[in-house]
Enzyme design. Structure first.
Site, short mmCIF file in Angstrom:
data_model
loop_
_atom_site.label_atom_id
_atom_site.label_comp_id
_atom_site.label_asym_id
_atom_site.label_seq_id
_atom_site.Cartn_x
_atom_site.Cartn_y
_atom_site.Cartn_z
N HIS A 17 -14.24 -1.61 -40.87
CA HIS A 17 -15.06 -0.41 -40.76
C HIS A 17 -16.47 -0.63 -41.29
O HIS A 17 -17.44 -0.13 -40.73
CB HIS A 17 -14.39 0.74 -41.52
CG HIS A 17 -13.07 1.13 -40.95
ND1 HIS A 17 -12.90 2.23 -40.12
CD2 HIS A 17 -11.84 0.56 -41.05
CE1 HIS A 17 -11.63 2.31 -39.76
NE2 HIS A 17 -10.97 1.31 -40.32
N ASP A 124 -17.84 7.35 -40.84
CA ASP A 124 -16.69 6.59 -40.36
C ASP A 124 -15.73 7.53 -39.64
O ASP A 124 -15.66 8.73 -39.94
CB ASP A 124 -15.99 5.92 -41.53
CG ASP A 124 -14.84 5.03 -41.09
OD1 ASP A 124 -15.08 3.84 -40.85
OD2 ASP A 124 -13.70 5.55 -40.96
#
Length: 320
Positions: A17, A124
């Site tokens: 991520h 995210d």
């Protein structure tokens, strides 16, 4: 004169991520000389390599591009907390710290003439609860989906089926029920659903809550490109699913990764360039996909016997 703007990026503490969101930041500041980006990072207690990667990024001030990317490390959480509990409660436990950091950014901007003004959040895919915080600061929020368009379509399909038709997927376990999922060309059997589908707490966090949150952002940036997933991208862009606009921004890769992950990159590209057009099969099962020795051997035999050229990204079982 072009107004200076600043974006706040909030990645999930995981290499799969952090890397895409950092590379996206580098791309954006390269394309826009009036843009600055602050990335709020949380050093996870579960992965020393992740912390080392953050340190290497913070130390890289070698160009005018990277000088407009700033890292703020939030306090490290209690290492005794279970990893899943830590990740699933991140937006709640770190909420006040994130708000304080953004407040400081805004106050500094207001006090220094000519400073960039806060323009938005890029979150995210698992941290969309911060949409509410973005609204408090009067700015829009976007999300980066670090997997492909097909996986995003799968998540939206499962969430809609669960919320609108009250379907629980545990009842399909060990069955061969097939679903027609818009982001996939062919029907998908439950035999091929992710193994997490048998664990309600994982389904709730990694699929249902994520998909619900993604519906709340202004737009979704996907780490893919239309030529790779034309069917999936088209299925998400046809306006039938009540989801925000999507923007394929990939492939986003860190080919200069100091960890050496891509050490054979040049050799692989040279080999690919030598192959006939559309002749290579690519196999990759993501950051959580691994197989037993027996399964790997079976796949390898099948690939060999197929007679097709192939490129295989194989992950060791249990490795991060």
């Amino acid at each position: 004169m072009t107004k200076k703007a600043e974006l706040v990026f909030i990645p999930m503490p995981g290499m799969g991520h952090l890397v895409p969101i950092v590379q996206l930041a580098k791309l954006l500041v390269h394309l826009n000389s009036s843009l600055s980006i602050t990335i709020l990072t949380i050093k996870t207690p579960y992965d020393p390599k992740f912390c080392a990667y953050i340190d290497s990024l913070s130390a890289d001030r070698t160009s005018t591009t990277t000088s407009r990317i700033k890292f703020i490390n939030l306090p490290q959480p209690d290492p005794d907390v279970d990893e899943f509990k830590f990740l699933s409660s991140l937006a709640q436990t770190q909420g006040s710290l994130v708000k304080e950091a953004v407040t400081n950014i805004v106050e500094l901007s207001n006090s220094v003439p000519g400073s960039p003004r806060l323009a938005g959040f890029v979150l995210d895919m698992f941290l969309t609860p911060f949409v509410g915080l973005a609204k408090e600061f009067g700015v829009p929020s976007y999300a980066l989906f670090s997997s492909g368009a097909g996986a995003l379509g799968f998540a939206f399909y499962i969430q809609a089926l669960h919320d609108e038709q009250n379907d629980e997927f545990l009842k399909f376990k060990d069955s061969e029920t097939e679903f027609t999922i818009p982001s996939y060309i062919n029907p998908v059997s439950t035999n091929f659903f992710p193994s997490m589908m048998s664990r309600p707490e994982l389904v709730n966090f990694f699929i249902l809550n994520m998909a619900r949150g993604l519906r709340e952002v202004k737009g979704i940036l996907i780490n893919t490109f239309s030529e790779l997933e034309s069917h999936a991208v088209d299925s998400l862009s046809n306006g039938k699913h009540q989801i925000p606009p999507i923007y394929p921004v990939g492939p986003i890769l860190d080919l200069a990764d100091p960890s050496g992950t891509h050490q054979n990159y040049d050799t692989i590209l040279q080999w690919l360039d030598e192959q006939p057009h559309s002749s290579v099969v690519f196999l990759c099962f993501g950051s959580m996909g691994s197989f037993s020795l027996e399964q790997v051997t079976e796949i390898a035999h099948a690939l060999e016997q197929s007679g097709h050229r192939f490129l295989w990204s194989l992950r060791r079982s249990g490795s991060k």
